[in-house]
Enzyme design. Sequence first.
Site, PDB file in Angstrom:
ATOM      1  N   SER A 156      12.505  20.317  13.904  1.00 14.65           N
ATOM      2  CA  SER A 156      12.922  19.201  13.065  1.00 14.65           C
ATOM      3  C   SER A 156      13.915  18.274  13.749  1.00 14.65           C
ATOM      4  O   SER A 156      15.036  18.074  13.279  1.00 14.65           O
ATOM      5  CB  SER A 156      13.499  19.750  11.773  1.00 14.65           C
ATOM      6  OG  SER A 156      12.596  20.699  11.241  1.00 14.65           O
ATOM      7  N   ARG A 171      15.521  12.627  21.212  1.00 13.34           N
ATOM      8  CA  ARG A 171      16.980  12.770  21.223  1.00 13.34           C
ATOM      9  C   ARG A 171      17.350  13.928  20.303  1.00 13.34           C
ATOM     10  O   ARG A 171      16.588  14.314  19.434  1.00 13.34           O
ATOM     11  CB  ARG A 171      17.663  11.485  20.730  1.00 13.34           C
ATOM     12  CG  ARG A 171      17.300  11.108  19.300  1.00 13.34           C
ATOM     13  CD  ARG A 171      18.017   9.881  18.769  1.00 13.34           C
ATOM     14  NE  ARG A 171      17.614   9.629  17.397  1.00 13.34           N
ATOM     15  CZ  ARG A 171      16.532   8.930  17.029  1.00 13.34           C
ATOM     16  NH1 ARG A 171      15.735   8.408  17.958  1.00 13.34           N
ATOM     17  NH2 ARG A 171      16.234   8.758  15.763  1.00 13.34           N
ATOM     18  N   ASP A 209       9.159  19.156  10.104  1.00 12.58           N
ATOM     19  CA  ASP A 209       9.327  19.767   8.778  1.00 12.58           C
ATOM     20  C   ASP A 209       8.993  18.799   7.635  1.00 12.58           C
ATOM     21  O   ASP A 209       8.489  19.215   6.586  1.00 12.58           O
ATOM     22  CB  ASP A 209      10.732  20.361   8.597  1.00 12.58           C
ATOM     23  CG  ASP A 209      11.853  19.368   8.826  1.00 12.58           C
ATOM     24  OD1 ASP A 209      11.569  18.230   9.264  1.00 12.58           O
ATOM     25  OD2 ASP A 209      13.016  19.723   8.569  1.00 12.58           O
TER      26      ASP A 209
HETATM   27 MG    MG Z   1      14.627  23.031   7.058  1.00 12.39          MG
END
Ligand code: MG
Length: 558
Positions: A156, A171, A209
Amino acid sequence: MGLTAETNRIVREFDYSDDQLNQGVSEFLAQMELGLEKDGTSLSQIPTYVTGVPNGTEKGLYLAVDLGGTNFRVCSIQLNGDTTFNLTYSKVAIPRELMTAKTAKELFSFLAKQIEVFLRTHHNEHFEHRMRRRFTFSNPEGFQDEEIFRLGFTFSFPVQQIGINKGILMRWTKGFDIPDAVGKDVCELLQTEIDRLGLPVKVAALVNDTVGTLMARSYTSPGKQGAVLGAIFGTGTNGAYIEKLANIKKNVPGSFDKSTGDMVINTEWGSFDNQLNVLPRTPWDHKLDEDSNNRGFQMFEKRVSGMFLGEILRLTIVDLLKQENIQLFRDANSSHNDWVSTTTVAPESGLFKQWGVDTAIMSVAAADNTPSLGTLRQALEDQLLVYSPSLEDAQAFKAIAEAIGRRAARLSAIAVAAIVLKTGKLNDPSWDGEPVDVGVDGSLVEHYPYFRDMMYEAFKTIEGIGEEGANKIQIGIAKDGSGVGAALIALVATAMEKNQPTPEVLSKQRSSIFSVGRIRWELSRVSWWQWAGVGLLTAFVASRRRDYLFGLWRRYVA
Ligand code: MG
Ligand code: ADP
C-alpha cells in the site's frame, strides 16, 4: 489563561467550516482533473491494469501478505474444493527502525522471515513436506511447480504497476524512508529475500489495498450496483475509483482493450493539496510536517490518517505542558484531584517522544462519555504514563482529541464527496435508485467512534449532495478485503501462468457475504464464487487483460 479557555482556543483552531468543505471539494475535483491530464501532479491518479480469471483451481493453499504501514499481515486460504475455505491469519507490527532502514534488504528480509514463521506455525506439515521434496527433486528452482505456495502481495504505497506481479516503487509514504528501494520492483525485492531463505513461495500478484477494497466491496455490497470507490483510512489514507477512459487524458502505456470504457484509478489522494490551497494549517500541522521525513508531501494524509492524528494531538499537549500557568497534568495538591492524589507524568511518557501517542487513544477519548471519564483516565495511565490524571485533565485531552478527529472525518468527506460527485451517480436515472456504494477499510474508520457519521454530516452541507444525496451514499466496511482479495488474485494469476481456460463464473447474485469467525470463514456455495469474483476483478486491475474481466463484470454484475 486557564486550562478550559486555552483548551477551547485550541479546539477552535481545528474547526473546518462548511464553506471550507465546499472549497475543498472544488479543489479536489480540480486536482483530480489535473492528475488525469499529466504526470507529476499532487494527485497521481495512477491507472491500474486489471486482468485475470478464476479458472477452476479452486483447490489448494494460497498465501496473501499485506504491508499496510503499521502492520504486516500474513494469511493463507485453504480452498477445500467443496465450497468452503479456511482462512488463517497473523499480524506483526513493523519495527520502526526497519521503516527507515539503510537498505531495502533489511525490510524485505524481515517480511520474508515472517512468511517463514507463519508457514512453520500454521502449515508446518505442509511446509516441511515441501521443504523435504525440495531436496528430492532436482529442477533448477529446487521445487516442483505444484510444490510452490502462490502469494498475493498487497503493497500500500505508490507503485507504478507494470505487470501482474511487477511494480516499481515511486516513493515511500507513512513514515517509511528507504531510498534504496525507490525505483525498484517490490515483488522482486520480496522474492529475492524469500529465495534467500529457500522458501517454496512465489510472489504471484501485486495489488494496492484500495483496489482490493473496491473489488471486495463491489461483490459484498447489498445492492445491484458495484461499489464506485474503495478507500483506506488506516495508517495512511488513499482511494481507488472507476473512471471513464475518455476522461484519462494522459498517456496510459501499453495496449489494452477499450471496450468497457472504464479503468480503475488509484488516486494516491494522501498527497491531495500538497500546495495547501485549501487544507487547514494550524501550528501543529506545520510542526508535524517540519519534523517528518517527507516534508511538503502527503499533506492530506498528515491531517487525516491514523499515523498522524496521535502526533498532532501530542504536539498540542506538549504546547499546553510548556505553559507554566496552565494546570494540565500538574495538580499541586491531592485535594485538587477527585482521585485524591497528585498527577505525575513519567519522563519516559510517549508524550515526550515523536510518534509517542497512538491514535487509538483518541478512540478511547471519544468513546468515553461517562461523567468521571474513568476509562480515558485509565488509558492515560496505562498508555501515556500519566499517573492519576484529574477529571479536568481528561476533559481537556478529550476535547482536543475530538476536535482533531472531527476535522479528520470532515477532510475525509472531501475526498469521498468529490469522487461520488465525479461519478455522477447521485443523479443518474440508470442507477435506478440504488445507493452509491463506497467500500472502506482501516482501523481509523473502523474503530474511531462516529467517524462515518461525521462524514455524513459533512456530506449534507456539500453543494450537489445535500441531505438527499447524503442519504444515497452508502459507506460499508470491507474488512481485510485487500488481504482476502490478494490471496484470490494469487489463484487467478497462477491460472493465468498456466494458461488454463476461463470458466464464466461471475454470478449475478450478491449477498452480504461473510460472517467473520476469528480464523475460519465458512462460505456458502455462492459466497465462494463471489470471492473468486473478487479475485478475478482485482487481478483485472493488476494486469493487462482487464478488458475481458470488465466485460464479464458489466455483463453479469453491473
Ligand atoms: Mg491496511
Ligand atoms: P494498516 O494501515 O497497516 O493496514 P490499520 O488499518 O490497522 O493498519 O491502521 C493502523 C493505524 O490505525 C495506526 O496508525 C493506528 O494508530 C491506528 N489505529 C489503530 N487502532 C485504532 C483505534 N482504535 N482508533 C483509531 N485509530 C487506530
